[in-house]
Design an enzyme around this catalytic site. Structure first.
Site, PDB file in Angstrom:
ATOM      1  N   CYS A 104       4.421 -52.996  30.607  1.00 42.08           N
ATOM      2  CA  CYS A 104       3.969 -52.992  29.220  1.00 42.08           C
ATOM      3  C   CYS A 104       3.557 -54.407  28.842  1.00 42.08           C
ATOM      4  CB  CYS A 104       5.066 -52.491  28.288  1.00 42.08           C
ATOM      5  SG  CYS A 104       4.621 -52.594  26.533  1.00 42.08           S
TER       6      CYS A 104
ATOM      7  N   LYS B  60       8.500 -49.955  10.647  1.00 41.44           N
ATOM      8  CA  LYS B  60       8.868 -51.335  10.880  1.00 41.44           C
ATOM      9  C   LYS B  60       7.704 -52.241  10.522  1.00 41.44           C
ATOM     10  CE  LYS B  60       9.708 -54.565  14.689  1.00 41.44           C
ATOM     11  NZ  LYS B  60       9.678 -54.724  16.154  1.00 41.44           N
TER      12      LYS B  60
ATOM     13  N   LYS C 206       2.623 -57.078  12.454  1.00 39.32           N
ATOM     14  CA  LYS C 206       1.226 -57.432  12.221  1.00 39.32           C
ATOM     15  C   LYS C 206       0.297 -56.355  12.754  1.00 39.32           C
ATOM     16  CE  LYS C 206      -2.344 -60.871  13.158  1.00 39.32           C
ATOM     17  NZ  LYS C 206      -3.281 -59.944  13.783  1.00 39.32           N
TER      18      LYS C 206
ATOM     19  N   HIS D 204      10.273 -62.299  10.483  1.00 34.43           N
ATOM     20  CA  HIS D 204      10.690 -63.589  11.032  1.00 34.43           C
ATOM     21  C   HIS D 204      11.556 -64.335  10.013  1.00 34.43           C
ATOM     22  CE1 HIS D 204       6.525 -62.996  12.870  1.00 34.43           C
ATOM     23  NE2 HIS D 204       7.318 -62.984  13.936  1.00 34.43           N
TER      24      HIS D 204
ATOM     25  N   CYS E 143       5.426 -55.698  25.608  1.00 39.25           N
ATOM     26  CA  CYS E 143       6.787 -56.189  25.865  1.00 39.25           C
ATOM     27  C   CYS E 143       6.802 -57.321  26.888  1.00 39.25           C
ATOM     28  CB  CYS E 143       7.679 -55.055  26.379  1.00 39.25           C
ATOM     29  SG  CYS E 143       7.992 -53.739  25.200  1.00 39.25           S
TER      30      CYS E 143
ATOM     31  N   CYS F 167       5.573 -46.747  25.762  1.00 37.70           N
ATOM     32  CA  CYS F 167       6.574 -47.715  25.313  1.00 37.70           C
ATOM     33  C   CYS F 167       6.966 -47.363  23.887  1.00 37.70           C
ATOM     34  CB  CYS F 167       6.002 -49.132  25.375  1.00 37.70           C
ATOM     35  SG  CYS F 167       7.014 -50.354  24.501  1.00 37.70           S
TER      36      CYS F 167
ATOM     37  N   HIS G 283       5.924 -63.583   9.200  1.00 38.05           N
ATOM     38  CA  HIS G 283       6.056 -62.630   8.103  1.00 38.05           C
ATOM     39  C   HIS G 283       7.533 -62.521   7.757  1.00 38.05           C
ATOM     40  CE1 HIS G 283       7.403 -59.719  11.105  1.00 38.05           C
ATOM     41  NE2 HIS G 283       6.270 -59.872  11.771  1.00 38.05           N
TER      42      HIS G 283
ATOM     43  N   HIS H  21       5.693 -50.140  21.281  1.00 40.35           N
ATOM     44  CA  HIS H  21       4.272 -50.412  21.087  1.00 40.35           C
ATOM     45  C   HIS H  21       3.397 -49.159  21.094  1.00 40.35           C
ATOM     46  CE1 HIS H  21       5.945 -54.288  22.452  1.00 40.35           C
ATOM     47  NE2 HIS H  21       5.090 -54.774  21.586  1.00 40.35           N
TER      48      HIS H  21
END
Length: 662
Positions: free
Chosen positions: A126, A297, A300, A21, A129, A143, A18, A146
């Site tokens: 996690c 942020k 996906k 990246h 991570c 976390c 996306h 996440h």
């Protein structure tokens, strides 16, 4: 001539690329092109990270092997970068033989030095991570990246004596103030290093995970994904695809380009690993912020991503990815977060590219086409005070330009180029070449004015070429500037005032950046969009497109609705229900309520909802469904036809479960 080695993170292949990246990869591509323009020796690496628990989990859910999954998604990454014209020198895959062999060599080297030992780990882990976490890192027990509570793990593993190198790392950072840029990220790392640095678990038992690189000294374990992945940066140099060893040539000049969420691994784990392996540290880390969709942020798992190739197709006539590249560097101040919406992109495109660079080129070239036979005029005429001022300003912009790129001040460089174009545009308006064209006696004046205007465009295209290589190449070819921008011609010579090629035939004048009608947004944005993508699943209908509101209610009617803050404690799919998720929502009562919410399309991974604060209609009469009793309603957005369910309504701040929403 300087040498530079640019690396992007290698992207995790549990999802396709996306624009998050894309930005980092375009950043490396732009810097490579800039340094080539300056005559430097540049190498650019990107690739994919293909091991770890998340890969195994995604493959299992899809009913395929991990190798099948990584082959497919890695192919999408590499194919996307090729299709949009990125100039990377290598593409590393962590499942490649060359990388695996290097990882095992380094592991054995560190083990032989005594910095890897066997022990037992008990603590928090996690999966998102793929690392162990301390309580101090958690926010509300979860976390922070996440929004999921880590699970407790107890198992035997191998550990790296990371704490042994803590003071050496602190000393290096303090002695090299620009090693981590911008400065606030350097300060963040130093603040973290004030606490004792724990040793790092660098293995996973095969009883839990088999998808990874075997430890060379104990085949009952695979390598921890971060110890594996970070070694891609030297492994790609030690063994290039064509069999060369470029480590000595480029490693001392390595510049990592990363997003802020992986700062700890790159600024702490990675350098201590290099120290233990007896390898020199890289030269620099540049850290950028997030691309946000609204206040969130892009990710996906949150369903708010924008796919590069879909964007390229939507705006093909307007330059596609090339125009998005411009937006990236115009909009984001390096190191800070920036927002993306289609509306904002169109606004910037129209103001800067359509009305700015494109309009100036079209205006001047059209007059030359009509009155000079479409030929670039020469410089045989005398330049006056106005032309000298334009030339002087252009020289100043060219002189300042390299420093802005070196300091990652891309937005400032673009602002300078925009000022140059504005100076050129103001000059054309003042000189009125359309008026000069009516008088044959003013032919020399006309040529002088048109030459000056076209020369401003030529210089702007050279300066913007690292950011928009294809579009700028089109502009330069139109103007007759065919010299390569690869360093074979000195930058000072290319960007010198007066290098416009006299006598060149301009050809057909077509809009380089045709203006985008904002009305197209409602037609363009949803095409090929994913649920939750800006302009896609979340939608952005114009005011006149909204269906009429429901009948008015009084304040007394509204007062009957009891809206409460609820914290999602558990979330999962409902078997047999395509749209529903089963949520356990804490409203501060004796036990969480079970609520069925029709938001599954927006949350393919329901676990991202755990820990989030949502708004619940608390006094809605419970409804008995075939799946169970639903005890309330979670507020969420949707389009006017209920065809694209959007995201839940979240609450920020310190509100507790059960607090009223008014």
């Amino acid at each position: 001539m300087s040498r530079v080695y640019f690396t992007t993170p290698i992207y995790y292949v549990n999802a396709e690329p996306h624009i998050g990246h894309l930005y980092t990869t375009v950043l490396a591509d732009t810097l490579k092109r800039f340094h080539k323009l300056m005559g430097d020796d540049v190498y650019f690496l990107t690739g994919t990270d293909e091991h770890g628990e998340k890969i195994a989990e995604v493959a299992a859910r899809q009913g395929i092997t991990p190798q099948e999954l990584v082959d497919r998604v890695s192919g999408v990454f590499e194919g996307t970068w090729k299709q949009i014209g990125l100039d990377n020198d290598d593409f590393i895959r962590t499942t490649s033989v060359r990388h695996k062999q290097y990882v095992q060599e380094i592991l054995q080297r560190v083990k032989d030095s005594g910095d890897i030992y066997f022990g037992e780990y008990k603590g928090l882990y996690c999966v998102g991570c793929e690392r162990h976490m301390n309580l101090s890192e958690l926010v509300d027990g979860k976390c922070p990246d996440h929004q999921v509570a880590p699970k407790e793990v107890k198992e035997e593993n191998y550990f790296f004596r990371m704490g042994k190198y803590q003071q050496l790392l602190v000393d290096h950072i303090e002695k090299n103030p620009t090693w981590i840029r911008p400065e606030r990220f350097r300060n963040e790392v130093l603040a973290f290093l004030k606490a004792p640095l724990d040793d790092l678990c660098i293995s996973r038992p095969k009883t839990r995970l088999t998808w990874g690189i075997d430890l060379p000294f104990d085949d009952r374990f695979v390598t921890y994904v971060w110890f594996d992945a970070l070694l891609n940066y030297p492994s790609a140099l030690k063994r290039t695809k064509d069999g060369r060893d470029l480590f000595e040539r480029y490693w001392p000049h390595c510049n990592h380009l990363i997003a802020k969420d992986i700062l700890k691994t790159h600024a702490i784990y990675w350098p201590t690993m290099l120290m233990a392996a007896g390898l020199p540290l890289f030269k620099q880390i540049d850290v950028h912020g997030y691309w946000l969709s609204g206040e969130t942020k892009m990710a996906k798992s949150l369903g708010n991503v924008v796919r590069p190739l879909a964007f390229d197709k939507r705006f093909e006539k307007e330059g596609g990815i090339e125009s998005l590249r411009y937006f990236f560097f115009r909009e984001m101040k390096f190191g800070q977060d920036a927002g993306f919406t289609y509306e904002l992109f169109v606004e910037r495109y129209n103001s800067d590219l359509a009305n700015g660079l494109g309009n100036l080129l079209s205006r001047v070239a059209s007059i030359a086409k009509k009155n000079l036979g479409g030929v670039v005029p020469g410089r045989r005429h005398t330049f006056g005070e106005r032309e000298s001022k334009v030339e002087e300003f252009a020289r100043e912009v060219v002189e300042r330009y390299p420093a802005y790129f070196e300091e990652r001040q891309f937005h400032t460089a673009i602002e300078e180029i925009r000022k140059l174009l504005a100076v050129g545009d103001g000059y054309i308006n003042d000189q009125e070449p359309w008026r000069l064209a009516r008088d044959e006696a003013k032919r020399t004046d006309l040529e002088r004015v048109l030459y000056t205007g076209l020369e401003v465009v030529r210089l702007a295209a050279i300066l913007l070429s690292p950011i928009m290589p294809r579009k700028c190449a089109e502009i330069l070819a139109f103007l007759g500037e065919t010299r390569p921008l690869d360093g074979s011609i000195p930058f000072a010579e290319l960007a010198a005032w007066g290098e416009l090629r006299a006598g060149h035939g301009l050809g057909e004048v077509i809009p380089t950046f045709p203006r985008i009608d904002e009305k197209r947004l409602k037609d363009i944005a949803p095409a090929n969009a994913e649920p939750g993508e800006p302009g896609g699943g979340a939608g952005s209908p114009t005011r006149q497109d909204l269906k009429p509101p429901k009948p008015e209610i009084t304040i007394d009617d509204f007062g009957k609705i009891d809206l409460r803050v609820g914290v999602v404690r558990a979330a999962g799919e409902v078997e047999g229900a395509r749209k529903l998720l089963r949520l356990e929502v804490d409203l501060g009562e004796s036990k969480p309520r079970q609520i069925f919410a029709g938001i599954r399309a927006a949350y393919p991974d329901p676990s991202v909802l755990v820990g989030r604060r949502v708004v619940v209609v608390a006094n809605l009469k419970p409804r008995q469904m075939k799946f169970g009793l639903s005890q309330g309603m979670v507020l969420a957005g949707h389009d006017e036809n209920d065809t694209r369910l959007g995201t839940a309504m979240f609450v920020d701040g310190d509100l507790k479960p059960g607090d009223a929403v008014t």
